[in-house]
Design an enzyme around this catalytic site. Structure first.
Site, PDB file in Angstrom:
ATOM      1  N   LYS A  28       5.601   0.081   8.209  1.00  0.00           N
ATOM      2  CA  LYS A  28       4.966   1.315   7.759  1.00  0.00           C
ATOM      3  C   LYS A  28       6.000   2.428   7.804  1.00  0.00           C
ATOM      4  O   LYS A  28       6.594   2.693   8.854  1.00  0.00           O
ATOM      5  CB  LYS A  28       3.776   1.656   8.654  1.00  0.00           C
ATOM      6  CG  LYS A  28       3.030   2.910   8.227  1.00  0.00           C
ATOM      7  CD  LYS A  28       1.801   3.149   9.078  1.00  0.00           C
ATOM      8  CE  LYS A  28       1.065   4.382   8.609  1.00  0.00           C
ATOM      9  NZ  LYS A  28      -0.162   4.623   9.403  1.00  0.00           N
TER      10      LYS A  28
ATOM     11  N   GLY B 130       0.444   5.843   0.053  1.00  0.00           N
ATOM     12  CA  GLY B 130      -0.442   6.988   0.132  1.00  0.00           C
ATOM     13  C   GLY B 130       0.361   8.258   0.298  1.00  0.00           C
ATOM     14  O   GLY B 130       1.598   8.253   0.169  1.00  0.00           O
ATOM     15  N   ALA B 131      -0.340   9.348   0.607  1.00  0.00           N
ATOM     16  CA  ALA B 131       0.319  10.644   0.721  1.00  0.00           C
ATOM     17  C   ALA B 131       1.328  10.675   1.860  1.00  0.00           C
ATOM     18  O   ALA B 131       2.342  11.370   1.794  1.00  0.00           O
ATOM     19  CB  ALA B 131      -0.728  11.739   0.914  1.00  0.00           C
ATOM     20  N   GLU B 132       1.045   9.901   2.921  1.00  0.00           N
ATOM     21  CA  GLU B 132       1.895   9.956   4.104  1.00  0.00           C
ATOM     22  C   GLU B 132       3.011   8.917   4.115  1.00  0.00           C
ATOM     23  O   GLU B 132       3.949   9.035   4.901  1.00  0.00           O
ATOM     24  CB  GLU B 132       1.044   9.796   5.367  1.00  0.00           C
ATOM     25  CG  GLU B 132       0.091  10.953   5.624  1.00  0.00           C
ATOM     26  CD  GLU B 132       0.818  12.286   5.768  1.00  0.00           C
ATOM     27  OE1 GLU B 132       1.867  12.337   6.436  1.00  0.00           O
ATOM     28  OE2 GLU B 132       0.343  13.280   5.205  1.00  0.00           O
TER      29      GLU B 132
ATOM     30  N   ASP C 127      -9.290   8.646  11.413  1.00  0.00           N
ATOM     31  CA  ASP C 127      -9.585   8.211  10.042  1.00  0.00           C
ATOM     32  C   ASP C 127     -10.381   6.912  10.087  1.00  0.00           C
ATOM     33  O   ASP C 127      -9.986   5.911   9.491  1.00  0.00           O
ATOM     34  CB  ASP C 127      -8.287   8.033   9.249  1.00  0.00           C
ATOM     35  CG  ASP C 127      -8.525   7.775   7.774  1.00  0.00           C
ATOM     36  OD1 ASP C 127      -9.602   8.152   7.260  1.00  0.00           O
ATOM     37  OD2 ASP C 127      -7.639   7.198   7.111  1.00  0.00           O
TER      38      ASP C 127
ATOM     39  N   ALA D 145       0.850  -1.192   0.000  1.00  0.00           N
ATOM     40  CA  ALA D 145       0.000   0.000   0.000  1.00  0.00           C
ATOM     41  C   ALA D 145       0.879   1.233   0.000  1.00  0.00           C
ATOM     42  O   ALA D 145       2.020   1.217   0.476  1.00  0.00           O
ATOM     43  CB  ALA D 145      -0.913   0.010   1.222  1.00  0.00           C
TER      44      ALA D 145
END
Length: 209
Positions: free
Chosen positions: A30, A12-14, A125, A10
């Protein structure tokens, strides 16, 4: 950290999420990605702080009785967390495939969010994609990158409102699903009337802005 031997699952922006192993156990890494628009020293400081904060909230949530991934390692130099790979199915997928389980699963969601809020923490979130129904039939909440502790009524209300919107978009056919979430939430949450009043206030703000 060398990510070449890992499998990216995965992004994403972060940041990015990789599948790997840790001391012989299946694990997830992560990573908080650098931001080119920030001064490098400041960027590293911000990412390091956020990684530490996320790890702390995950641990505190687990101490409060909420199933979260077990943290194996926190690396503030590489701005990453290595944690348990939780085996199971996202709640989004499970509800799509087992609509007859909606009451049980949604009440489980409501109870767990109430416990999180009772401990003065928010997720930031909340979606059914950030929840996993494990192989042991436990609800595991993941991805606390937007989470916070020592929160007030406003943050709790925002959590609930975000989840309501997530249900509307991800599960439009399960019309009563969110009502079961709220039913269980109000049974478990202390001073739940204040939170629900705040949720309504947040909705009203959206109508007139």
């Amino acid at each position: 950290m060398d990510y070449s031997g890992m499998t990216e699952i995965a992004s994403g922006a972060e940041g990015h999420v990789f599948r790997t192993t840790y001391l012989g156990r299946d694990a997830i890494v992560k990573v908080r990605s650098p931001k080119a628009y920030r001064i490098p020293e400041l960027d590293h400081k911000i990412r390091s702080q956020r990684i530490r904060s996320e790890a702390r909230i995950i641990r505190e949530a687990r101490s409060a009785g909420i199933r979260t991934p077990i943290i194996y390692d926190v690396d503030t130099n590489d701005c990453c967390i290595t944690m348990e790979e939780v085996k199971g199915t996202t709640v989004k997928q499970y509800l799509d495939e087992h609509p007859g389980e909606v009451i049980r699963i949604c009440r489980l969601i409501g109870t767990n969010i109430a416990r999180l809020h009772n401990s003065k923490m928010c997720h930031g979130d909340l979606t059914t994609s950030n929840m996993i129904l494990t192989d042991r039939d436990e609800l595991c909440i993941i991805d606390f990158s937007m989470g916070a502790s020592l929160i007030g009524t406003e943050d709790m209300g925002v959590d609930i409102r975000l989840l309501e919107r997530a249900f509307s978009s991800a599960h439009p056919k399960l019309k009563d699903a969110f009502a079961y979430v709220i039913e269980a939430y109000c049974e478990e949450k202390t001073e739940s009337k204040q939170i629900m009043a705040k949720v309504q206030e947040i909705k009203d703000r959206g109508r007139y802005t």
